[in-house]
Design a protein around this motif. Structure first.
Motif, mmCIF file in Angstrom:
data_model
loop_
_atom_site.group_PDB
_atom_site.id
_atom_site.type_symbol
_atom_site.label_atom_id
_atom_site.label_comp_id
_atom_site.label_asym_id
_atom_site.label_seq_id
_atom_site.Cartn_x
_atom_site.Cartn_y
_atom_site.Cartn_z
ATOM 1 N N GLN A 205 0.807 -1.209 0.000
ATOM 2 C CA GLN A 205 0.000 0.000 0.000
ATOM 3 C C GLN A 205 0.847 1.268 0.000
ATOM 4 O OE1 GLN A 205 -3.262 0.197 -0.320
ATOM 5 N NE2 GLN A 205 -3.575 2.374 0.099
ATOM 6 N N SER A 206 1.871 1.316 0.836
ATOM 7 C CA SER A 206 2.682 2.532 0.900
ATOM 8 C C SER A 206 3.427 2.758 -0.412
ATOM 9 C CB SER A 206 3.665 2.465 2.075
ATOM 10 O OG SER A 206 4.512 1.345 1.964
ATOM 11 N N MET A 227 9.603 -4.004 -7.956
ATOM 12 C CA MET A 227 9.119 -4.972 -6.963
ATOM 13 C C MET A 227 9.661 -6.363 -7.253
ATOM 14 S SD MET A 227 5.197 -5.210 -8.381
ATOM 15 C CE MET A 227 5.254 -3.504 -8.942
ATOM 16 N N ARG A 228 9.724 -7.177 -6.196
ATOM 17 C CA ARG A 228 10.162 -8.561 -6.357
ATOM 18 C C ARG A 228 9.027 -9.461 -6.832
ATOM 19 N NH1 ARG A 228 12.805 -9.691 -0.564
ATOM 20 N NH2 ARG A 228 10.825 -8.739 0.009
ATOM 21 N N SER A 229 7.796 -9.089 -6.525
ATOM 22 C CA SER A 229 6.653 -9.944 -6.834
ATOM 23 C C SER A 229 6.333 -9.928 -8.325
ATOM 24 C CB SER A 229 5.431 -9.478 -6.038
ATOM 25 O OG SER A 229 5.108 -8.140 -6.356
ATOM 26 N N THR A 234 -4.127 -7.071 -4.432
ATOM 27 C CA THR A 234 -4.949 -6.415 -3.428
ATOM 28 C C THR A 234 -4.880 -7.205 -2.123
ATOM 29 O OG1 THR A 234 -6.890 -7.613 -4.220
ATOM 30 C CG2 THR A 234 -6.562 -5.379 -5.057
ATOM 31 N N TYR A 235 -5.232 -6.515 -1.029
ATOM 32 C CA TYR A 235 -5.322 -7.200 0.250
ATOM 33 C C TYR A 235 -6.380 -8.296 0.190
ATOM 34 C CZ TYR A 235 -2.796 -3.372 2.581
ATOM 35 O OH TYR A 235 -1.865 -2.465 2.983
ATOM 36 N N GLY A 275 0.250 -5.925 -0.235
ATOM 37 C CA GLY A 275 -1.001 -5.762 -0.963
ATOM 38 C C GLY A 275 -1.453 -4.321 -0.949
ATOM 39 N N LEU A 276 -2.425 -4.019 -1.805
ATOM 40 C CA LEU A 276 -3.004 -2.691 -1.901
ATOM 41 C C LEU A 276 -4.490 -2.773 -1.614
ATOM 42 C CD1 LEU A 276 -0.398 -2.565 -3.830
ATOM 43 C CD2 LEU A 276 -1.568 -0.650 -4.939
#
Length: 430
Positions: A205-206, A227-229, A234-235, A275-276
């Protein structure tokens, strides 16, 4: 320089210790008068670096400092809205989650409403020493940056975790690296008309909020999200999963075997980390879509890459990114690195120093958040917000503020009663 004696000293005027201060005022007014909260900043705030205008809390307003313990309290978020003339507006918005700015204002308001518990702003803790008498821990001596010493029988640490800084970035010029906790303050110091190359690290999120915000804060910048992912997620927000954030689940989690706790935390990881929020995800994707549609190609995302090295080169930072699928390495030259990397999972430095000072090798707390000591003691230390491994994933969030404050206060009251003679003795003589 001056000395001060209190019964309870709470370090950090964040949500955790404000919830405790409210509980003290409502349930133990005599003890409240002997209690003090110190805050290193000049004003009480919350997530100061990320108080973005449109950022929403992820937690219901009913999980404020007090409602789950005392729904009739004058310190509730609803009473704050009523007192400030904004209750009708909030009700009309039809949302259970307030804006982050609103929650920060609520915390400031709460600190101002306290009548019995002292709140000292601009008091940074620089050292905490145990007070011993004949091998028995009888209190704590806390030194502040202005040279004062505050002696207390009970210490409550609620200063939060340390920011997580990726190891490769520890050796580069820190004026070009900004963690989310410092974002708004430091981004305001930069010129707005320069075409900065900005790299945002993270996939939560941040990181998403930083990627979005910097586009308006630095209008000429070209941001890249690394990002590594495999991509943004999403959450996990299932209402069934959210029941594991209930205060009642703390007992169940704490009673589980250590390996079971670890398994639960692993399965709940995406409810709070990496997550976002759905709204943030939708907004971010639309930004990328419109950027592609316009042909501007201002926004860039690099997925499935690890940050493996970094170096200063002139006025820029060179990041080494390794594709974990192929091992291929690429260099990314950037003017500014924004870290949406969250917080270190280890115990904060302040807690580790306290443990070392009293000879504790491994930090552990009781069900009521009291630090487990290996020595006789008529004093105690409590840890707030850092006990995820033993108390569940909600421990670092707003979800359990009010019940946790009650648990700590009840334990303090019981502990004081058990050591009544020692409690009556002058603390300064300990």
């Amino acid at each position: 320089m001056s000395d001060q004696d209190v019964e309870i000293l709470a370090i950090g005027a964040g949500p955790s210790n404000l919830a405790l201060a409210v509980a003290l005022e409502e349930m133990a007014p005599g003890l409240a008068r002997k209690s003090l909260v110190i805050e290193r900043d000049e004003e009480v705030s919350w997530q100061r670096g990320m108080l973005l205008p449109e950022a929403l809390s992820q937690v219901s307003f009913l999980k404020d400092l007090v409602t789950l313990r005392n729904p009739r309290s004058r310190f509730s978020f609803l009473n704050y809205l009523h007192a400030t003339g904004r209750l009708n507006d909030f009700v009309n918005m039809g949302s259970f989650v307030p804006y982050r700015l609103e929650l920060a204002a609520y915390l400031r308001w709460t600190a101002e409403q306290l009548k019995l518990v002292g709140v000292a702003r601009g008091k940074e803790c620089v050292a905490i020493d145990p007070v011993l008498r004949d091998g028995v821990l009888t209190g704590w001596a806390t030194r502040t940056a202005d040279g004062d010493t505050i002696r207390s029988r009970y210490l409550v640490v609620g200063a939060g975790r340390d920011p997580r800084i990726p190891e490769p970035l520890l050796g580069v010029a820190q004026e070009r690296v900004i963690h989310s906790t410092q974002y708004l303050q430091r981004i305001a110091e930069l010129r707005k008309d320069l075409p900065y190359r900005v790299t945002v690290i993270g996939a939560g999120q941040s990181a998403g909020e930083l990627f979005t915000s910097v586009q308006s804060e630095l209008p000429e910048c070209r941001p890249t999200l690394v990002m590594r992912s495999i991509g943004l997620n999403t959450y996990e927000t299932s209402k069934f999963t959210n029941e594991l954030f209930f205060p009642s689940f703390v007992d169940e989690f704490h009673a589980a075997m250590p390996e079971a706790r670890a398994r639960i935390l692993a399965q709940m990881h995406h409810t709070n980390y990496a997550g976002l929020a759905p709204g943030t995800m939708d907004s971010l994707y639309r930004q990328v879509y419109l950027d592609r549609l316009s042909g501007r190609s201002r926004l860039r995302m690099i997925t499935m890459h690890d940050l493996t090295a970094a170096r200063d080169e002139g006025d820029e930072i060179v990041l080494e990114l390794t594709d974990w699928r192929s091992g291929t390495v690429q260099e990314l030259r950037t003017d500014l690195v924004l870290l949406g990397t969250g917080f270190a999972p280890q115990m904060p430095r302040m807690v580790r120093r306290i443990a070392d000072a009293v000879g504790v090798d491994e930090v552990a707390v009781t069900r009521d958040y009291r630090l487990v000591l290996d020595r006789p003691a008529t004093a105690a230390c409590y840890l707030q917000g850092v006990n995820e491994a033993t108390h569940g994933i909600a421990d670092s969030l707003l979800s359990v503020l009010a019940p946790r404050a009650n648990d700590i206060l009840q334990d303090i009251l019981t502990h004081r009663a058990a050591h009544l003679t020692e409690v009556q003795a002058p603390l300064a003589a300990a």
